[in-house]
Enzyme design. Structure first.
Site, PDB file in Angstrom:
ATOM      1  N   ARG A   1      15.197  -5.415  65.798  1.00 48.35           N
ATOM      2  CA  ARG A   1      14.836  -4.156  65.168  1.00 48.35           C
ATOM      3  C   ARG A   1      13.924  -3.377  66.118  1.00 48.35           C
ATOM      4  NH1 ARG A   1      18.545  -4.767  62.180  1.00 48.35           N
ATOM      5  NH2 ARG A   1      18.538  -4.804  59.905  1.00 48.35           N
TER       6      ARG A   1
ATOM      7  N   GLU B   1      16.290   5.386  63.559  1.00 46.69           N
ATOM      8  CA  GLU B   1      17.763   5.339  63.669  1.00 46.69           C
ATOM      9  C   GLU B   1      18.400   6.096  62.515  1.00 46.69           C
ATOM     10  OE1 GLU B   1      19.348   1.395  63.818  1.00 46.69           O
ATOM     11  OE2 GLU B   1      18.006   0.755  65.410  1.00 46.69           O
TER      12      GLU B   1
ATOM     13  N   HIS C   1      23.029   0.445  67.907  1.00 49.75           N
ATOM     14  CA  HIS C   1      22.953  -0.548  66.829  1.00 49.75           C
ATOM     15  C   HIS C   1      24.341  -1.081  66.456  1.00 49.75           C
ATOM     16  CE1 HIS C   1      20.341  -2.011  63.244  1.00 49.75           C
ATOM     17  NE2 HIS C   1      21.329  -2.860  63.473  1.00 49.75           N
TER      18      HIS C   1
HETATM   19  C1  DGY Z   1      21.850  -6.469  60.115  1.00 48.97           C
HETATM   20  O1  DGY Z   1      22.709  -7.046  59.441  1.00 48.97           O
HETATM   21  O2  DGY Z   1      20.655  -6.549  59.871  1.00 48.97           O
HETATM   22  C2  DGY Z   1      22.347  -5.655  61.257  1.00 48.97           C
HETATM   23  O3  DGY Z   1      21.291  -5.096  61.966  1.00 48.97           O
HETATM   24  C3  DGY Z   1      23.281  -4.555  60.780  1.00 48.97           C
HETATM   25  O4  DGY Z   1      22.765  -3.942  59.687  1.00 48.97           O
END
Ligand code: DGY
Length: 321
Positions: free
Chosen positions: A240, A269, A287
């Site tokens: 993240r 994002e 992402h």
């Molecule tokens: C998650 O599953 O957390 C990925 O980052 C996609 O959302």
């Protein structure tokens, strides 16, 4: 016949997932895959029994307070749950689930792509080829960092971190890690454990982040800690954006303290204006860590298994609140 539960579906999902939703539930699909505003999401939740959102739909304490009493569950199509205020959900008795494990391989693949892309200046090479500006070759041209045999440091040696470490072993890399708890020897596979992030960082030729975003990990990689990395280290983030102080990383990339960064996730994002976009020693993806057909299907089925359990009065396998 019992009425099928009504499910608000946050985004457009793979065909097989939407087919199962149609078979077993009364879904409120998002055919146009639009990013709902909070008001639109709340309006859709009126009279619904559960929501199946992605990390793009934010369930803050305020949003959760406004959900109708009919909502029993938030069954996320994501492993990360930092977009949901878990305490607020718990307080309202709303069950929250995620989709662990099924993203490990896809995300570890992207970590390798980012590591190699950053280390070998893939973005610059792509630009040269696509802009048609490649006119000469010399031994000094586009020289990057070799990762084979170097040290691969992991912060967050959970499921994804362990698979990323396995893939890095394929490059003969020595694995170092920090995790809240030391792994058992069978999972550790001779990786070298460090008791603190500070202890780990000087051993990372490549640092790969795999911890969740929590209040404790926000801006975990800050200016002070970046200084502890070896000069010319490579930073990879598939977890993240919030866990990196982006301004501090941008400065370190500009001075060369960090040779290159491969990033898939950002503090904000989606963003068309990432602070990294004009920094050449970065390799950037929007992402897409889990964005493979196999993994998207697996995420959807896992989210549906969790929903099925909720409506069968059973404990869902992946309950996080
Ligand atoms: C998650 O599953 O957390 C990925 O980052 C996609 O959302």
């Amino acid at each position: 016949m019992n009425k099928k539960p009504v499910i608000v579906v946050g985004r457009k999902l793979p065909e097989s997932i939407e087919a199962r939703l149609t078979r077993d539930y009364e879904p409120r699909f998002n055919a146009d895959d639009k990013l709902y505003s909070t008001d639109e999401l709340l309006a859709l939740c009126e009279g619904a029994d559960a929501v199946l959102p992605c990390h793009s739909e934010h369930f803050t304490a305020d949003v959760i307070a406004k959900l109708p009493d009919s909502i029993k569950a938030i069954a996320n199509f994501s492993v990360g749950v930092d977009h949901v205020d878990l305490e607020a959900a718990k307080a309202r008795g709303i069950i929250v689930t995620n989709t662990p494990n099924v993203l490990n391989d896809a995300t570890a693949e992207i970590a390798m792509l980012l590591m190699l892309g950053a280390a070998r200046r893939a973005h610059e090479g792509e630009q040269i080829m696509r802009q048609g500006t490649w006119t000469s070759w010399s031994p000094a041209f586009m020289v990057g960092t070799q990762v084979t045999g170097k040290r691969f440091g992991v912060i967050g040696m959970g499921r994804v971190g362990q698979v990323a470490a396995d893939r890095a072993r394929g490059f003969g890399m020595e694995i170092h890690y920090y995790n809240r708890n030391r792994l058992t020897p069978d999972l550790e596979k001779s990786a070298i454990y460090h008791k603190t992030v500070e202890d780990l960082l000087p051993h990372c030729d490549v640092l790969s982040l795999h911890c969740p975003a929590t209040p404790e990990t926000v801006k975990l990689l800050n200016a002070k800690r970046i200084q502890l990395l070896p000069d010319g280290a490579i930073v990879v983030n598939t977890a993240r954006g919030a866990i990196i102080d982006e301004d501090a990383l941008a400065s370190a990339l500009k001075t060369g303290k960090v040779a290159a960064a491969g990033l898939d996730v950002y503090a904000e994002e989606p963003t068309a204006q990432s602070i990294f976009k004009d920094i050449p020693n970065t390799f950037l993806m929007p992402h897409i860590g889990s964005a493979t057909h196999d993994t998207r299907d697996a995420m959807g089925f896992r989210a549906l298994d969790n929903l099925d359990a909720v409506f069968a009065g059973k404990e869902p396998r992946d309950r996080v609140a």
